[in-house]
Write an enzyme that holds these catalytic residues in place. Structure first.
Site, PDB file in Angstrom:
ATOM      1  N   SER A 143       0.864  -1.183   0.000  1.00 14.34           N
ATOM      2  CA  SER A 143       0.000   0.000   0.000  1.00 14.34           C
ATOM      3  C   SER A 143       0.893   1.224   0.000  1.00 14.34           C
ATOM      4  CB  SER A 143      -0.880  -0.004   1.258  1.00 14.34           C
ATOM      5  OG  SER A 143      -1.489   1.254   1.471  1.00 14.34           O
ATOM      6  N   TYR A 156      -3.019  -0.422  10.600  1.00 17.91           N
ATOM      7  CA  TYR A 156      -2.892  -0.902   9.222  1.00 17.91           C
ATOM      8  C   TYR A 156      -1.533  -0.591   8.587  1.00 17.91           C
ATOM      9  CZ  TYR A 156      -4.049  -1.191   4.194  1.00 17.91           C
ATOM     10  OH  TYR A 156      -4.051  -1.464   2.843  1.00 17.91           O
ATOM     11  N   LYS A 160       1.489  -2.975   6.795  1.00 21.31           N
ATOM     12  CA  LYS A 160       1.901  -2.770   5.408  1.00 21.31           C
ATOM     13  C   LYS A 160       3.385  -2.414   5.301  1.00 21.31           C
ATOM     14  CE  LYS A 160      -1.833  -3.821   3.242  1.00 21.31           C
ATOM     15  NZ  LYS A 160      -1.866  -4.986   2.327  1.00 21.31           N
TER      16      LYS A 160
END
Length: 258
Positions: A143, A156, A160
């Site tokens: 991402s 998150y 990533k």
């Protein structure tokens, strides 16, 4: 006509929806056989049936990437059906956004178990078959939050960031044995999740337009644009690309300010 992935056996996790479904479609158009590894049984089965109806050799396996045994069963099923694995796309993921100090142990575990551990489970299960077959390509879906943080999205981006480390570490471990490991880092892509996000606003069209206005090309990325990048990395056109990350965000992540 020559297809770029002719004869390749490709696993796509989270392949029943969003970017994963687009990757599966792009792979199918380029001559691959496709294994849809998906947690949502209805979506996964529907995508595999759709591909089969187009004459694409396909297989759906219900898979929870957070569970190592579920992943091993999926890889075993792919090998029984197709005999080898050439490409693994680790696309399955989950959005877990919390205030850091309100993040519970379960929140943290949920995010890491899918977004990071899940990729490792799949790599660990598929690598032996790739090595036995003389090589392969692993593509991890990272991402833009692997590099740039959007406040309010913890934990998150932590997972990533870890995906990039996993990609680079495995890439160097297995390069001499014919396995390439790379990552793709999408920014804003027009997936169901993002559409649902815009729909939370009083004026969804205005919310979507605001996102467009923040991006250099003044538009949202398409899932197939990610899919065709995966085709390139999976193909024999990229034999010397290893331990790399291709960012697909229209240039947004390098902007210093709006």
């Amino acid at each position: 006509m020559t297809y770029r992935l002719q004869g390749k056996i490709c696993i796509v996790t989270g392949g029943g929806q969003g970017i994963g479904a687009a990757v599966a479609d792009c792979f199918a158009r380029e001559g691959a056989s496709v294994v849809i590894a998906e947690l949502d049984e209805a979506m996964g089965a529907a995508k595999a049936c759709e591909l089969a109806a187009q004459g694409v050799p396909s297989l759906f396996v219900h898979t929870d990437v957070a569970q190592a045994e579920s992943v091993r069963v999926m890889v075993a099923a792919a090998l029984v059906r197709f005999g080898r694995i050439d490409v693994l796309v680790n696309n399955a993921g989950i959005n877990v956004f919390r205030d850091p100090l309100k993040t519970t142990a379960d929140d943290w575990k949920l995010c890491m178990s899918v977004d990071l551990d899940g990729m490792w489970h799949c790599c660990q299960a598929a690598l032996p078959a790739m090595l036995e077959g003389g090589g392969g390509s692993i593509i991890n879906m990272a991402s833009t939050q692997s590099f740039s943080i959007i406040p309010g999205c913890f934990p998150y981006p932590v997972a990533k960031h870890g995906v990039i480390g996993l990609t680079r570490a495995l890439a160097l471990e297995y390069a001499a044995r014919g396995v390439r490991v790379n990552a793709i880092a999408p920014g804003y892509i027009e997936t169901r999740r993002n559409i649902e996000y815009w729909n939370r606003f009083a004026d969804p069209a205005a919310a979507r337009q605001a996102t467009c206005d923040a991006l250099p090309p003044k538009r949202i990325g398409r899932p197939d644009e990610v899919g065709m990048t995966a085709v390139f990395l999976a193909s024999d056109e990229a034999p010397f690309i290893n331990a790399s990350t291709i960012v697909i965000d229209g240039g947004r992540s390098i902007a210093y300010h709006d």
